[in-house]
Design a protein around this motif. Sequence first.
Motif, mmCIF file in Angstrom:
data_model
loop_
_atom_site.group_PDB
_atom_site.id
_atom_site.type_symbol
_atom_site.label_atom_id
_atom_site.label_comp_id
_atom_site.label_asym_id
_atom_site.label_seq_id
_atom_site.Cartn_x
_atom_site.Cartn_y
_atom_site.Cartn_z
ATOM 1 N N GLN A 125 0.850 -1.179 0.000
ATOM 2 C CA GLN A 125 0.000 0.000 0.000
ATOM 3 C C GLN A 125 0.892 1.237 0.000
ATOM 4 N N THR A 126 0.608 2.158 -0.881
ATOM 5 C CA THR A 126 1.481 3.310 -1.065
ATOM 6 C C THR A 126 1.611 4.137 0.208
ATOM 7 N N ARG A 127 0.501 4.362 0.911
ATOM 8 C CA ARG A 127 0.553 5.218 2.098
ATOM 9 C C ARG A 127 1.418 4.604 3.192
ATOM 10 N N SER A 128 1.201 3.317 3.479
ATOM 11 C CA SER A 128 1.976 2.678 4.539
ATOM 12 C C SER A 128 3.442 2.555 4.138
ATOM 13 N N ALA A 129 3.714 2.296 2.850
ATOM 14 C CA ALA A 129 5.095 2.221 2.381
ATOM 15 C C ALA A 129 5.778 3.578 2.497
ATOM 16 N N THR A 130 5.045 4.658 2.192
ATOM 17 C CA THR A 130 5.593 6.009 2.303
ATOM 18 C C THR A 130 5.988 6.316 3.739
ATOM 19 N N ILE A 131 5.109 6.017 4.668
ATOM 20 C CA ILE A 131 5.399 6.271 6.086
ATOM 21 C C ILE A 131 6.605 5.448 6.525
ATOM 22 N N ALA A 132 6.656 4.182 6.098
ATOM 23 C CA ALA A 132 7.770 3.319 6.488
ATOM 24 C C ALA A 132 9.095 3.846 5.950
ATOM 25 N N VAL A 133 9.097 4.316 4.697
ATOM 26 C CA VAL A 133 10.325 4.831 4.084
ATOM 27 C C VAL A 133 10.786 6.104 4.784
ATOM 28 N N LEU A 134 9.873 7.018 5.051
ATOM 29 C CA LEU A 134 10.243 8.260 5.727
ATOM 30 C C LEU A 134 10.760 7.986 7.132
ATOM 31 N N PHE A 135 10.098 7.084 7.835
ATOM 32 C CA PHE A 135 10.538 6.762 9.195
ATOM 33 C C PHE A 135 11.922 6.103 9.162
ATOM 34 N N ALA A 136 12.141 5.173 8.206
ATOM 35 C CA ALA A 136 13.443 4.518 8.098
ATOM 36 C C ALA A 136 14.540 5.529 7.790
ATOM 37 N N THR A 137 14.229 6.514 6.944
ATOM 38 C CA THR A 137 15.207 7.549 6.617
ATOM 39 C C THR A 137 15.553 8.379 7.839
ATOM 40 N N ILE A 138 14.546 8.732 8.634
ATOM 41 C CA ILE A 138 14.789 9.506 9.860
ATOM 42 C C ILE A 138 15.662 8.723 10.830
ATOM 43 N N VAL A 139 15.335 7.448 11.025
ATOM 44 C CA VAL A 139 16.116 6.626 11.958
ATOM 45 C C VAL A 139 17.554 6.493 11.474
ATOM 46 N N PHE A 140 17.721 6.275 10.174
ATOM 47 C CA PHE A 140 19.071 6.115 9.651
ATOM 48 C C PHE A 140 19.866 7.409 9.766
ATOM 49 N N MET A 141 19.259 8.532 9.380
ATOM 50 C CA MET A 141 19.975 9.801 9.398
ATOM 51 C C MET A 141 20.225 10.310 10.818
ATOM 52 N N ALA A 142 19.407 9.872 11.785
ATOM 53 C CA ALA A 142 19.610 10.301 13.173
ATOM 54 C C ALA A 142 21.000 9.915 13.657
ATOM 55 N N GLY A 143 21.463 8.753 13.257
ATOM 56 C CA GLY A 143 22.812 8.354 13.624
ATOM 57 C C GLY A 143 23.814 8.552 12.509
ATOM 58 N N GLY A 144 23.329 8.547 11.271
ATOM 59 C CA GLY A 144 24.235 8.540 10.131
ATOM 60 C C GLY A 144 25.025 9.813 9.935
ATOM 61 N N VAL A 145 24.414 10.981 10.145
ATOM 62 C CA VAL A 145 25.119 12.240 9.876
ATOM 63 C C VAL A 145 26.233 12.457 10.889
ATOM 64 N N LEU A 146 25.876 12.518 12.168
ATOM 65 C CA LEU A 146 26.898 12.750 13.193
ATOM 66 C C LEU A 146 27.704 11.488 13.479
ATOM 67 N N GLY A 147 27.190 10.332 13.059
ATOM 68 C CA GLY A 147 27.984 9.116 13.172
ATOM 69 C C GLY A 147 29.247 9.164 12.331
ATOM 70 N N THR A 148 29.310 10.103 11.380
ATOM 71 C CA THR A 148 30.530 10.319 10.591
ATOM 72 C C THR A 148 31.734 10.537 11.495
ATOM 73 N N LEU A 149 31.495 11.116 12.664
ATOM 74 C CA LEU A 149 32.596 11.527 13.539
ATOM 75 C C LEU A 149 33.345 10.353 14.152
ATOM 76 N N HIS A 150 32.769 9.141 14.114
ATOM 77 C CA HIS A 150 33.521 8.034 14.720
ATOM 78 C C HIS A 150 34.770 7.697 13.903
ATOM 79 N N HIS A 151 34.849 8.183 12.679
ATOM 80 C CA HIS A 151 36.058 7.990 11.881
ATOM 81 C C HIS A 151 37.165 8.965 12.290
ATOM 82 N N LEU A 152 36.839 9.950 13.109
ATOM 83 C CA LEU A 152 37.757 11.068 13.361
ATOM 84 C C LEU A 152 38.247 11.143 14.804
ATOM 85 N N TYR A 153 38.060 10.071 15.583
ATOM 86 C CA TYR A 153 38.460 10.108 16.989
ATOM 87 C C TYR A 153 39.927 10.490 17.165
#
Length: 757
Positions: free
Chosen positions: A511-539
């Motif tokens: 279903q397009t609506r439920s898939a849309t919500i799932a994709v947006l939520f997955a993107t938020i969860v991934f980016m919540a750690g993904g952007v600032l998670g870049t810093l673990h390479h720079l310790y």
Amino acid sequence: MNSTRKLWAGLAILLIASFAVLLWVGSEIHRQAPPLPEQVVTTDGTVVYTRQDIETGRQVWQSIGGQQLGSIWGHGGYVAPDWGADWLHREAEAILDLWAQREHGVDSYKKLDAATRAAYSQRVQDVLRPNTHDAATGTILIDADRAAAIQAVAAHYQSVFSDDPATADLREAYAMRNDTVPDAEHRRQMTAFYWWAAWSSVTQRPDSDITYTANWPHDELVGNTPPSNLFMWTVFSVLFLLAGIGLLGWHYAASHGEEMVPSLPRSDPLAAIKVTPSMRATAKYFWVVIALFLVQILLGAITAHYQVEGQEAYGFALADVLPYALTRTWHTQLAVLWIATAWLGMGLYIAPAISGHEPKFQRLGVNFLLACLVIIVVGSFTGQWFAVMQKLGLVNNFWFGHQGWEYVDLGRFWQWFLFIGLLLWLTLVGRALWPAIRHGGESRSIVSLLFLSVVAIGLFYAAGLMWGEHTHLSMVEYWRWWVVHLWVEGFFEVFAVAVIAFLFTRLGLLQTRSATIAVLFATIVFMAGGVLGTLHHLYFTGTPTAVIALGASFSALEVVPLAYVGFEAFHNYKLGKATPWMARYKWPIMFFLAVSFWNLVGAGLFGFLINPPLALYYMQGLNLTANHGHTALFGVYGMLGIGLMLFCLRGLKPDLKWSDKLLGTAFWSLNIGLAGMSAFTLLPLGILQLNAAVNHGYWYARSAEFMQQPIVDLLVWMRVPADTLFSVGAVALAWFVFRLWVAPRKVPVRQALPASS
């Protein structure tokens, strides 16, 4: 405000806040990076090194392969030593030997009694650790004993990088060709850069007892032991991980509903999509993908073999024409290039399929872009050969040769060319997608997210253009990980998630609506750690302690969505079995299942193994890092690239019967081969190195003494069966693609019926 708009607002706020913090951290790194002295002088006024020596020395190091031949601050190759760690230990021992000879008449401090050695160890720390850099004059002051030690260590390195027979065995152990740096003055200047890397690793920051690199590398002889904040933030990272998994589990249980449509289509809806001329032209991208993939595997085999023979391949002096630094450069670059080419081809194919719109001159643009990509690969690789063979010269190396930064080794000219090519790709995909975004519909959010990821992929490669030839090493590392982590691991991931969701909705399974919500939520969860998670390479790259705090906290969150990839895998499996005609997509679905598995194991398990600060303190630059790199880069992004490619090939050749035998061989051989590389070589070798780093020091875990042990040779040879099986899988995949055009087997395909039928 409906749930979709709330998720869009949350994603926007998250990205704005995350990048604001990331940019602030960059400004702090710039402000607090280890200083480059104007000169290094002894107490009697003798000039040892100048800033020009250090900067030119770095240029020399970059021209011979940089991080592809050994490493600096733990980032780079694994066969040769980490040059800063190796220099630091050699310099300390040279000082101690000098004292032992002068004060006790013995040629090595190791011959002294335990009490005297302990006193000497404290004494050498008192020499090496204090910060004698004068910010006003830009001068680093050292005593005569340290100057003598520097001279001795520099002489050793100048011998190693020449063709001196006295160090021939070390060159073979390090997989270096003879006369790696032919010019004697360049060899001397390169030692200045190595000394500065070691100096910043042992010198305490002003008003601190922690060095510029947070006491990395581990070497108790010079007082480099883990600072207390590494313990604290490691504990917090584990707590953040557990809290994140708990919250995500609660969300999944509370909000996860049935996403599959109540009535499934009776035939394949994608079979009715009209293949436009530009979509058909993308086939050439997938031919290039296969070619680059096969060459990458060949170069990987040569690179791995160098670890055993050093300069030869079964008796042939291969290093004279194709040295290790070059094969590893091309191997790592091709890993990114063939995967990126698969995804670029997928974007060009899917855009007209989504909108049903073929813009004017789209086919010409698709063909022109592919020609540009081929020119970039051939041109940049040619320049790198001339650079590593020392035939290009330092003046031209930065622009046309080898920049020396792992994964972004291309000369600046070729980087600009690639960036312009990505902008062209963005334009081609964007203008084909635009009608679907403008006209709205249920899929508008997914298509919009897909378009925004395309924009990010096109624009964020510009981070690789943010440093210059003489930009501080800490800032180069900062921007380099924007490319490697954010560009490769971040926005391509969002692009893939959106594409897969769209494919399943267009197939009429979600279903397009439920898939849309799932994709947006997955993107938020991934980016919540993904952007600032870049810093673990720079310790440990000359960065302030705030990097450790933020990196530990947010890199732990990167693992959170991976803890639930089992649900994603099971969900994809159900979709693959939902209706008989989905058998047409069996192998793309199987590769998506492999992505889920390697997301959990390679990115999740092996990633979190090395990500916490205390763990990475000991593991950075060991084969445990290579283990994570192989299983995450190919296991996740490579498998995903192959799966997306197969989806496109099914659309390009809808009326052909696929060979389950060939694809089954490819799938299982690639997965079992990758698992074998990890289980029989990279993981056990990394564990042995970890034990050595903890008990003896990081320098020892990377030394020729350790890496030339019989057990290490045995573990490297144990890769052969796995590598062979992996190669069989790649050849089977290539043969399958080849036969689609050369010896196709046609079967009738029923046109898709309306979803309501």
